[in-house]
Design a protein around this motif. Structure first.
Motif, PDB file in Angstrom:
ATOM      1  N   ASP A   1       0.833  -1.212   0.000  1.00 27.18           N
ATOM      2  CA  ASP A   1       0.000   0.000   0.000  1.00 27.18           C
ATOM      3  C   ASP A   1       0.862   1.255   0.000  1.00 27.18           C
ATOM      4  OD1 ASP A   1      -2.367  -1.539   0.120  1.00 27.18           O
ATOM      5  OD2 ASP A   1      -2.154  -1.720   2.289  1.00 27.18           O
ATOM      6  N   TYR A   2       1.943   1.250   0.795  1.00 26.42           N
ATOM      7  CA  TYR A   2       2.847   2.393   0.781  1.00 26.42           C
ATOM      8  C   TYR A   2       3.475   2.553  -0.600  1.00 26.42           C
ATOM      9  CZ  TYR A   2       2.432   2.278   5.878  1.00 26.42           C
ATOM     10  OH  TYR A   2       1.942   2.289   7.159  1.00 26.42           O
ATOM     11  N   ALA A   3       3.801   1.426  -1.223  1.00 26.23           N
ATOM     12  CA  ALA A   3       4.388   1.475  -2.564  1.00 26.23           C
ATOM     13  C   ALA A   3       3.405   2.074  -3.564  1.00 26.23           C
ATOM     14  CB  ALA A   3       4.817   0.081  -3.003  1.00 26.23           C
ATOM     15  N   PHE A   4       2.127   1.696  -3.448  1.00 28.49           N
ATOM     16  CA  PHE A   4       1.105   2.242  -4.357  1.00 28.49           C
ATOM     17  C   PHE A   4       0.950   3.743  -4.168  1.00 28.49           C
ATOM     18  CE2 PHE A   4      -3.319   3.627  -4.816  1.00 28.49           C
ATOM     19  CZ  PHE A   4      -3.492   3.422  -6.174  1.00 28.49           C
ATOM     20  N   ILE A   5       0.867   4.183  -2.909  1.00 30.03           N
ATOM     21  CA  ILE A   5       0.727   5.620  -2.642  1.00 30.03           C
ATOM     22  C   ILE A   5       1.936   6.374  -3.185  1.00 30.03           C
ATOM     23  CG2 ILE A   5       0.654   7.358  -0.804  1.00 30.03           C
ATOM     24  CD1 ILE A   5      -0.941   5.296   0.856  1.00 30.03           C
ATOM     25  N   GLY A   6       3.129   5.795  -2.998  1.00 27.84           N
ATOM     26  CA  GLY A   6       4.340   6.426  -3.519  1.00 27.84           C
ATOM     27  C   GLY A   6       4.303   6.587  -5.019  1.00 27.84           C
ATOM     28  N   SER A   7       3.829   5.557  -5.721  1.00 25.47           N
ATOM     29  CA  SER A   7       3.778   5.623  -7.180  1.00 25.47           C
ATOM     30  C   SER A   7       2.779   6.665  -7.660  1.00 25.47           C
ATOM     31  CB  SER A   7       3.436   4.252  -7.763  1.00 25.47           C
ATOM     32  OG  SER A   7       2.096   3.888  -7.439  1.00 25.47           O
ATOM     33  N   GLU A   8       1.722   6.915  -6.884  1.00 23.56           N
ATOM     34  CA  GLU A   8       0.688   7.858  -7.284  1.00 23.56           C
ATOM     35  C   GLU A   8       1.056   9.310  -6.968  1.00 23.56           C
ATOM     36  OE1 GLU A   8      -2.475   7.138  -8.795  1.00 23.56           O
ATOM     37  OE2 GLU A   8      -1.386   5.269  -9.179  1.00 23.56           O
ATOM     38  N   LEU A   9       1.842   9.535  -5.919  1.00 26.90           N
ATOM     39  CA  LEU A   9       2.064  10.904  -5.451  1.00 26.90           C
ATOM     40  C   LEU A   9       3.512  11.365  -5.511  1.00 26.90           C
ATOM     41  CD1 LEU A   9      -0.265  10.897  -2.292  1.00 26.90           C
ATOM     42  CD2 LEU A   9      -0.750  11.875  -4.540  1.00 26.90           C
ATOM     43  N   SER A  10       4.403  10.528  -6.001  1.00 31.31           N
ATOM     44  CA  SER A  10       5.832  10.864  -5.942  1.00 31.31           C
ATOM     45  C   SER A  10       6.187  12.113  -6.738  1.00 31.31           C
ATOM     46  CB  SER A  10       6.675   9.681  -6.431  1.00 31.31           C
ATOM     47  OG  SER A  10       6.320   9.345  -7.766  1.00 31.31           O
ATOM     48  N   SER A  11       5.526  12.339  -7.866  1.00 33.80           N
ATOM     49  CA  SER A  11       5.878  13.509  -8.683  1.00 33.80           C
ATOM     50  C   SER A  11       5.485  14.814  -8.007  1.00 33.80           C
ATOM     51  CB  SER A  11       5.206  13.412 -10.059  1.00 33.80           C
ATOM     52  OG  SER A  11       3.788  13.372  -9.922  1.00 33.80           O
ATOM     53  N   GLU A  12       4.380  14.810  -7.233  1.00 38.00           N
ATOM     54  CA  GLU A  12       3.927  16.031  -6.557  1.00 38.00           C
ATOM     55  C   GLU A  12       4.572  16.217  -5.192  1.00 38.00           C
ATOM     56  OE1 GLU A  12      -0.348  17.210  -6.831  1.00 38.00           O
ATOM     57  OE2 GLU A  12      -0.567  15.165  -7.618  1.00 38.00           O
ATOM     58  N   PHE A  13       4.858  15.123  -4.521  1.00 39.72           N
ATOM     59  CA  PHE A  13       5.365  15.201  -3.151  1.00 39.72           C
ATOM     60  C   PHE A  13       6.594  14.306  -3.008  1.00 39.72           C
ATOM     61  CE2 PHE A  13       0.776  15.824  -3.195  1.00 39.72           C
ATOM     62  CZ  PHE A  13       0.654  17.084  -2.602  1.00 39.72           C
ATOM     63  N   PRO A  14       7.688  14.696  -3.653  1.00 37.90           N
ATOM     64  CA  PRO A  14       8.867  13.819  -3.684  1.00 37.90           C
ATOM     65  C   PRO A  14       9.496  13.580  -2.313  1.00 37.90           C
ATOM     66  CG  PRO A  14       9.362  15.994  -4.596  1.00 37.90           C
ATOM     67  CD  PRO A  14       7.890  15.933  -4.426  1.00 37.90           C
ATOM     68  N   ALA A  15       9.536  14.608  -1.466  1.00 39.10           N
ATOM     69  CA  ALA A  15      10.179  14.427  -0.159  1.00 39.10           C
ATOM     70  C   ALA A  15       9.363  13.481   0.722  1.00 39.10           C
ATOM     71  CB  ALA A  15      10.342  15.787   0.525  1.00 39.10           C
ATOM     72  N   GLN A  16       8.050  13.705   0.755  1.00 40.34           N
ATOM     73  CA  GLN A  16       7.196  12.865   1.601  1.00 40.34           C
ATOM     74  C   GLN A  16       7.204  11.405   1.142  1.00 40.34           C
ATOM     75  OE1 GLN A  16       6.442  15.814   0.371  1.00 40.34           O
ATOM     76  NE2 GLN A  16       5.166  17.033   1.783  1.00 40.34           N
ATOM     77  N   THR A  17       7.059  11.192  -0.168  1.00 36.56           N
ATOM     78  CA  THR A  17       6.987   9.814  -0.665  1.00 36.56           C
ATOM     79  C   THR A  17       8.330   9.105  -0.568  1.00 36.56           C
ATOM     80  OG1 THR A  17       7.273  10.656  -2.915  1.00 36.56           O
ATOM     81  CG2 THR A  17       5.018  10.261  -2.172  1.00 36.56           C
ATOM     82  N   ALA A  18       9.427   9.843  -0.779  1.00 41.67           N
ATOM     83  CA  ALA A  18      10.751   9.216  -0.667  1.00 41.67           C
ATOM     84  C   ALA A  18      10.982   8.708   0.755  1.00 41.67           C
ATOM     85  CB  ALA A  18      11.838  10.207  -1.078  1.00 41.67           C
ATOM     86  N   SER A  19      10.613   9.551   1.742  1.00 41.41           N
ATOM     87  CA  SER A  19      10.768   9.135   3.137  1.00 41.41           C
ATOM     88  C   SER A  19       9.867   7.937   3.441  1.00 41.41           C
ATOM     89  CB  SER A  19      10.423  10.312   4.053  1.00 41.41           C
ATOM     90  OG  SER A  19      10.395   9.893   5.397  1.00 41.41           O
ATOM     91  N   MET A  20       8.625   8.005   2.943  1.00 41.38           N
ATOM     92  CA  MET A  20       7.672   6.911   3.199  1.00 41.38           C
ATOM     93  C   MET A  20       8.173   5.592   2.619  1.00 41.38           C
ATOM     94  SD  MET A  20       3.777   6.520   1.805  1.00 41.38           S
ATOM     95  CE  MET A  20       4.421   6.391   0.124  1.00 41.38           C
ATOM     96  N   LEU A  21       8.674   5.648   1.387  1.00 40.54           N
ATOM     97  CA  LEU A  21       9.123   4.422   0.745  1.00 40.54           C
ATOM     98  C   LEU A  21      10.390   3.868   1.392  1.00 40.54           C
ATOM     99  CD1 LEU A  21       8.456   5.413  -2.981  1.00 40.54           C
ATOM    100  CD2 LEU A  21       7.155   3.797  -1.576  1.00 40.54           C
ATOM    101  N   ARG A  22      11.195   4.746   1.964  1.00 40.87           N
ATOM    102  CA  ARG A  22      12.425   4.294   2.619  1.00 40.87           C
ATOM    103  C   ARG A  22      12.126   3.599   3.943  1.00 40.87           C
ATOM    104  NH1 ARG A  22      17.682   8.044   4.360  1.00 40.87           N
ATOM    105  NH2 ARG A  22      18.937   6.307   5.219  1.00 40.87           N
ATOM    106  N   TYR A  23      11.169   4.170   4.723  1.00 42.27           N
ATOM    107  CA  TYR A  23      10.925   3.664   6.071  1.00 42.27           C
ATOM    108  C   TYR A  23       9.593   2.919   6.228  1.00 42.27           C
ATOM    109  CZ  TYR A  23      14.742   6.874   7.199  1.00 42.27           C
ATOM    110  OH  TYR A  23      15.954   7.528   7.238  1.00 42.27           O
ATOM    111  N   ASN A  24       8.776   2.919   5.172  1.00 43.03           N
ATOM    112  CA  ASN A  24       7.439   2.322   5.251  1.00 43.03           C
ATOM    113  C   ASN A  24       6.624   2.920   6.398  1.00 43.03           C
ATOM    114  OD1 ASN A  24       7.417   0.532   3.023  1.00 43.03           O
ATOM    115  ND2 ASN A  24       8.720  -0.889   4.167  1.00 43.03           N
ATOM    116  N   ASN A  25       6.720   4.242   6.529  1.00 41.76           N
ATOM    117  CA  ASN A  25       5.869   4.969   7.455  1.00 41.76           C
ATOM    118  C   ASN A  25       5.746   6.410   6.983  1.00 41.76           C
ATOM    119  OD1 ASN A  25       8.139   6.443   8.345  1.00 41.76           O
ATOM    120  ND2 ASN A  25       8.505   5.044  10.071  1.00 41.76           N
ATOM    121  N   LEU A  26       4.870   7.160   7.628  1.00 37.63           N
ATOM    122  CA  LEU A  26       4.635   8.546   7.258  1.00 37.63           C
ATOM    123  C   LEU A  26       5.222   9.457   8.336  1.00 37.63           C
ATOM    124  CD1 LEU A  26       2.571   6.936   5.530  1.00 37.63           C
ATOM    125  CD2 LEU A  26       1.009   8.874   5.759  1.00 37.63           C
TER     126      LEU A  26
END
Length: 387
Positions: free
Chosen positions: A298-323
């Motif tokens: 689910d984190y991976a899906f959210i990252g794929s959908e929002l990474s272009s608009e929110f690169p810092a937030q999604t990069a951190s989320m995908l690295r740690y699997n948390n928000l």
């Protein structure tokens, strides 16, 4: 063609899988360490004390689902007084769902003369269609009393001719079928004759027999099977018609068994059911909320959908699997951004959700420590919004 009408053969309830919880005392010991009004998501199974002491009922069952909806909140309020707004409880309770059993017995073997009475069966002296059996029963026993069991021995052709002994119970003008054991099956369960010695022996061995009998069939949790079994005992009702009630004869009885997912248990007219309740401003109400915890995918899906608009937030989320929930941090996930992510995710996970469906979505977060946070949403006008 008329089909065999099984005695409540399949009572299947589409319910959430339940996990046993700690005793009430243990749960409350944990909760009382926190302030009153905290929220929790948990499973709970009503105890006999809940029915009889808390609710002051005579039996440990509810008569209707509506009774459960109105009375379970009293149990939750009594047992979990410190839980407050936003709490969710998935509650297992017993619904009274009786299955008819025999009141009187007729033992009958279909004769050659019986087969010869019908054009379809006279040639080979056997049945080869279910309808033929019901036609014979209607003609032979047209006026039997309600809940009369006919223990019927007959020949049936299905690729080969077999001699069967099955039960047919008359219930409110209809014949209901109960599976009987063949002579070979009595031998298979360790009997020297085509009967059990006692009822207790039958109830002990039949669940094992059913597990083997239906091992290749798609049996669901809470399916109920009705079985006719025979016991050789004192002929107190003179079923053999010899005028004596002190000799011995073979009686037939019906027992019902319910499948729990791994084994068959004696069915005592109490069907396990589940309902979910939510705490709204201190009051427990029936609730359709689905509790869901995000997985790595689910984190991976959210990252794929929002990474272009929110690169810092999604990069951190995908690295740690948390928000990251530290306000002011470049990777901070605001409430608005989280609700946007949940809309994308829930539209993928539950695209056909009905209006008014609720979710309690638990996320892994970092706010200086690794913990979780739960967001409550409801589908309104096609979008998932904060409750």
């Amino acid at each position: 063609m008329k089909k065999f009408n099984y005695l409540l053969t399949a009572i299947t309830v589409g319910a959430m899988s339940m996990v046993s919880c700690d005793p009430v005392e243990d749960i409350n010991d944990q909760l009382e360490a926190n302030e009153a009004g905290i929220s929790d998501v948990f499973n709970y199974t009503l105890t006999e004390d809940d029915y009889k002491k808390v609710l002051e009922l005579d039996f440990a069952t509810f008569n209707t689902v509506e009774d459960a909806k109105s009375l379970v909140p009293l149990v939750l309020k009594n047992n979990f007084p410190v839980l407050g707004d936003g709490s969710l409880a998935t509650v297992t309770y017993d619904l009274y769902a009786p299955v008819s059993t025999e009141r009187s017995l007729i033992v009958y073997t279909v004769s050659t003369a019986d087969y010869d009475s019908y054009p379809e069966t006279e040639r080979f002296d056997n049945f080869d269609d279910e309808d033929q059996i019901y036609t014979f029963l209607d003609d032979k026993f047209p006026d039997v009393a309600n809940r009369t069991l006919v223990s019927l021995t007959y020949k049936f052709y299905n690729g080969s001719t077999q001699t069967l002994n099955n039960g047919f119970l008359r219930v409110n003008g209809e014949w209901q079928f109960a599976l009987g054991l063949t002579n070979a099956e009595y031998t298979m369960v360790g009997q020297g004759f085509a009967n059990f010695n006692t009822k207790d022996e039958a109830l002990r061995k039949l669940p094992i027999y059913l597990l083997d009998k239906f091992k290749y069939e798609d049996v669901a949790v809470n399916d109920v099977k009705s079985t006719m079994y025979k016991v050789y005992t004192t002929d107190v009702n003179d079923i053999d018609g010899d005028g004596s009630v002190t000799d011995s004869a073979t009686y037939s009885f019906i027992a019902n068994f319910i499948f729990d997912g791994s084994k068959w248990n004696v069915y005592n007219n109490a069907l396990p059911m589940t309902l979910q309740f939510g705490n709204d401003a201190g009051e427990w109400i029936p609730d359709n909320t689905i509790a869901y915890t995000l997985a790595v995918a689910d984190y991976a899906f959210i990252g794929s959908e929002l990474s272009s608009e929110f690169p810092a937030q999604t990069a951190s989320m995908l690295r740690y699997n948390n928000l990251d929930r530290r306000s002011g941090n470049d990777a901070f996930w605001s409430d608005d951004l989280i609700y946007r992510a949940l809309n994308l995710l829930l539209n993928k996970l539950d695209a056909n959700a009905e209006e008014g469906q609720k979710y309690a979505v638990t996320l892994d977060i970092y706010n200086g420590a690794n913990t979780t946070e739960t967001f409550f949403v409801i589908k309104t006008n096609g979008s998932w919004v904060k409750q």
